[in-house]
Motif scaffolding. Structure first.
Motif, mmCIF file in Angstrom:
data_model
loop_
_atom_site.group_PDB
_atom_site.id
_atom_site.type_symbol
_atom_site.label_atom_id
_atom_site.label_comp_id
_atom_site.label_asym_id
_atom_site.label_seq_id
_atom_site.Cartn_x
_atom_site.Cartn_y
_atom_site.Cartn_z
ATOM 1 N N MET A 50 0.847 -1.190 0.000
ATOM 2 C CA MET A 50 0.000 0.000 0.000
ATOM 3 C C MET A 50 0.886 1.245 0.000
ATOM 4 N N LEU A 51 0.708 2.088 -0.979
ATOM 5 C CA LEU A 51 1.515 3.305 -1.123
ATOM 6 C C LEU A 51 0.746 4.475 -0.535
ATOM 7 N N GLN A 52 1.427 5.229 0.339
ATOM 8 C CA GLN A 52 0.789 6.346 1.018
ATOM 9 C C GLN A 52 1.652 7.596 0.884
ATOM 10 N N HIS A 53 1.071 8.663 0.331
ATOM 11 C CA HIS A 53 1.769 9.956 0.242
ATOM 12 C C HIS A 53 1.560 10.686 1.572
ATOM 13 N N ILE A 54 2.611 10.778 2.359
ATOM 14 C CA ILE A 54 2.495 11.415 3.678
ATOM 15 C C ILE A 54 2.484 12.926 3.542
ATOM 16 N N THR A 55 3.409 13.433 2.755
ATOM 17 C CA THR A 55 3.506 14.888 2.581
ATOM 18 C C THR A 55 4.093 15.190 1.211
ATOM 19 N N GLY A 56 3.839 16.379 0.717
ATOM 20 C CA GLY A 56 4.361 16.801 -0.580
ATOM 21 C C GLY A 56 5.238 18.029 -0.463
ATOM 22 N N LYS A 57 5.828 18.416 -1.571
ATOM 23 C CA LYS A 57 6.770 19.548 -1.562
ATOM 24 C C LYS A 57 6.081 20.862 -1.201
ATOM 25 N N THR A 58 4.817 20.974 -1.525
ATOM 26 C CA THR A 58 4.123 22.238 -1.233
ATOM 27 C C THR A 58 3.942 22.458 0.268
ATOM 28 N N GLN A 59 3.823 21.370 1.026
ATOM 29 C CA GLN A 59 3.637 21.511 2.476
ATOM 30 C C GLN A 59 4.967 21.657 3.220
ATOM 31 N N THR A 60 5.938 20.816 2.910
ATOM 32 C CA THR A 60 7.164 20.759 3.720
ATOM 33 C C THR A 60 8.447 20.986 2.913
ATOM 34 N N GLY A 61 8.332 21.060 1.608
ATOM 35 C CA GLY A 61 9.521 21.249 0.787
ATOM 36 C C GLY A 61 10.151 19.931 0.350
ATOM 37 N N PHE A 62 9.598 18.832 0.790
ATOM 38 C CA PHE A 62 10.074 17.511 0.349
ATOM 39 C C PHE A 62 8.906 16.541 0.364
ATOM 40 N N GLU A 63 9.072 15.435 -0.332
ATOM 41 C CA GLU A 63 8.039 14.400 -0.375
ATOM 42 C C GLU A 63 8.409 13.252 0.561
ATOM 43 N N TRP A 64 7.402 12.721 1.213
ATOM 44 C CA TRP A 64 7.592 11.483 1.973
ATOM 45 C C TRP A 64 6.537 10.482 1.522
ATOM 46 N N ILE A 65 7.013 9.368 1.003
ATOM 47 C CA ILE A 65 6.141 8.291 0.552
ATOM 48 C C ILE A 65 6.452 7.059 1.398
ATOM 49 N N ASP A 66 5.425 6.517 2.031
ATOM 50 C CA ASP A 66 5.579 5.301 2.831
ATOM 51 C C ASP A 66 4.869 4.155 2.115
ATOM 52 N N ILE A 67 5.591 3.049 1.895
ATOM 53 C CA ILE A 67 5.031 1.897 1.182
ATOM 54 C C ILE A 67 5.022 0.708 2.131
ATOM 55 N N TYR A 68 3.822 0.249 2.449
ATOM 56 C CA TYR A 68 3.628 -0.875 3.368
ATOM 57 C C TYR A 68 3.148 -2.086 2.561
ATOM 58 N N GLU A 69 3.831 -3.219 2.717
ATOM 59 C CA GLU A 69 3.576 -4.417 1.914
ATOM 60 C C GLU A 69 3.550 -4.060 0.432
ATOM 61 N N LYS A 87 7.482 -0.608 -9.280
ATOM 62 C CA LYS A 87 7.795 -0.133 -10.639
ATOM 63 C C LYS A 87 7.496 1.354 -10.763
ATOM 64 N N GLN A 88 6.435 1.765 -10.097
ATOM 65 C CA GLN A 88 6.031 3.173 -10.150
ATOM 66 C C GLN A 88 7.080 4.084 -9.520
ATOM 67 N N ILE A 89 7.576 3.726 -8.353
ATOM 68 C CA ILE A 89 8.572 4.602 -7.704
ATOM 69 C C ILE A 89 9.938 4.499 -8.392
ATOM 70 N N ILE A 90 10.271 3.327 -8.956
ATOM 71 C CA ILE A 90 11.534 3.196 -9.698
ATOM 72 C C ILE A 90 11.552 4.180 -10.867
ATOM 73 N N LYS A 91 10.434 4.231 -11.564
ATOM 74 C CA LYS A 91 10.340 5.111 -12.736
ATOM 75 C C LYS A 91 10.302 6.586 -12.335
ATOM 76 N N LYS A 92 9.526 6.911 -11.306
ATOM 77 C CA LYS A 92 9.326 8.318 -10.936
ATOM 78 C C LYS A 92 10.584 8.929 -10.320
ATOM 79 N N TYR A 93 11.285 8.153 -9.477
ATOM 80 C CA TYR A 93 12.424 8.716 -8.747
ATOM 81 C C TYR A 93 13.768 8.194 -9.244
ATOM 82 N N ASP A 94 13.739 7.448 -10.352
ATOM 83 C CA ASP A 94 14.959 6.933 -10.973
ATOM 84 C C ASP A 94 15.811 6.142 -9.970
#
Length: 298
Positions: free
Chosen positions: A1-20, A27-34
């Motif tokens: 389960m992919l969860q966007h905790i925060t984005g750049k507009t709120q804190t200046g950085f992104e935090w993505i937590d992936i559980y199981e 594949k999605q995060i490999i492509k997006k964040y290289d």
């Protein structure tokens, strides 16, 4: 389960937590964040040990945290710890884990309340909370060492000591190895001089390491004492058996001679033969007793 905790507009950085994590999410995060596929593959290995790896645009961390449901006879990496993988840079932090971790809920609330200024600060708090998972188990192990120390010295015959000491030693050695392998992570985190927060994290790590060193030394000494005490008890038992055998050997010899029942044995016809032999046996026993006393063997 992919969860966007925060984005750049709120804190200046992104935090993505992936559980199981699912294959599609990875594949999605490999492509997006290289992200490098080999590092993502490391996230999927449940028994991977702690590591730190720096890439051109981000860094990669695998940290092992202590499990909350610690079994009494757990002595394997997967039984005692869970893995959390972290990709981080100034722009993002990605955490990947198979088991739901309660301490992350506190971090999520803190970030969503705008109490975290940048990704470096979040990473420092995250690593510090990972170290915190070892606090309670180490306190429990310390009490267990104290208990076995009392048993070894005061109640050596009350419990199956060796099995308990074995699992205690295995747990201490395993946690110690996890923290040793995590040193590079702490060292990289505290690379900037003058950062009080990362220095606190390093101090926390050093404190846990010192506790483990002390516990490891204590359990090693307890094992040596246990085997020495066991050997001493065996020696005492053999000593008592030897004393009994020394007392009975001459008596058995005398009884053996007079039990042969040869026809021409003059002592068999004596009227006082029986009391005389009994008196001889008593004198021999008394002589052996006095001899042992004089040698301080009794």
């Amino acid at each position: 389960m992919l969860q966007h905790i925060t984005g750049k507009t709120q804190t200046g950085f992104e935090w993505i937590d992936i559980y199981e994590p699912s294959e599609q999410e990875l594949k999605q995060i490999i492509k997006k964040y290289d992200l490098h596929p080999a590092l993502v593959n490391d996230c999927l290995q449940p028994d991977h040990l702690p590591k730190y790896e720096r890439m051109p645009t981000y860094s990669f961390i695998i940290f092992r945290i202590h499990t909350e449901d610690d079994m009494p006879e757990a002595d394997k990496v997967q039984q005692m710890t869970h893995k959390i993988a972290i990709f981080y840079s100034d722009q993002f932090i990605i955490t990947i884990h198979r088991k739901k971790q309660r301490f992350l809920d506190h971090l999520i609330s803190m970030v969503q309340a705008d109490k975290c200024n940048d990704s470096q600060e979040l990473l420092n708090i995250l690593i510090n909370d990972c170290l915190n998972t070892y606090e309670a188990p180490l306190a429990k192990l310390s009490k267990a060492v104290d208990y076995f120390e009392e048993v070894v010295f005061l109640r050596p015959k009350k419990v199956p000591l060796l099995k308990g000491l074995y699992y205690l030693k295995r747990k201490i050695d395993l946690i110690r190895r996890m923290l040793i392998l995590s040193f590079e992570i702490i060292d990289a985190l505290d690379a900037d001089p003058g950062n009080v927060n990362t220095r606190d994290t390093r101090d926390h790590y050093v404190k846990l390491q010192n506790m483990l060193d002390s516990l490891a030394e204590n359990i090693h000494q307890l094992l040596n004492i246990y085997f020495s005490a066991s050997s001493q008890r065996t020696n005492d038992t053999m000593r008592i058996l030897t004393i009994f055998s020394v007392f009975f050997m001459p008596l058995t010899f005398i009884v053996g001679i007079y039990g042969m029942n040869f026809e021409f044995m003059p002592e068999l016809k004596w009227k006082l033969g029986y009391p005389g032999v009994m008196l001889l046996m008593a004198v021999v026993t008394l002589f052996i007793y006095l001899w042992f006393k004089r040698k301080n063997w009794l």
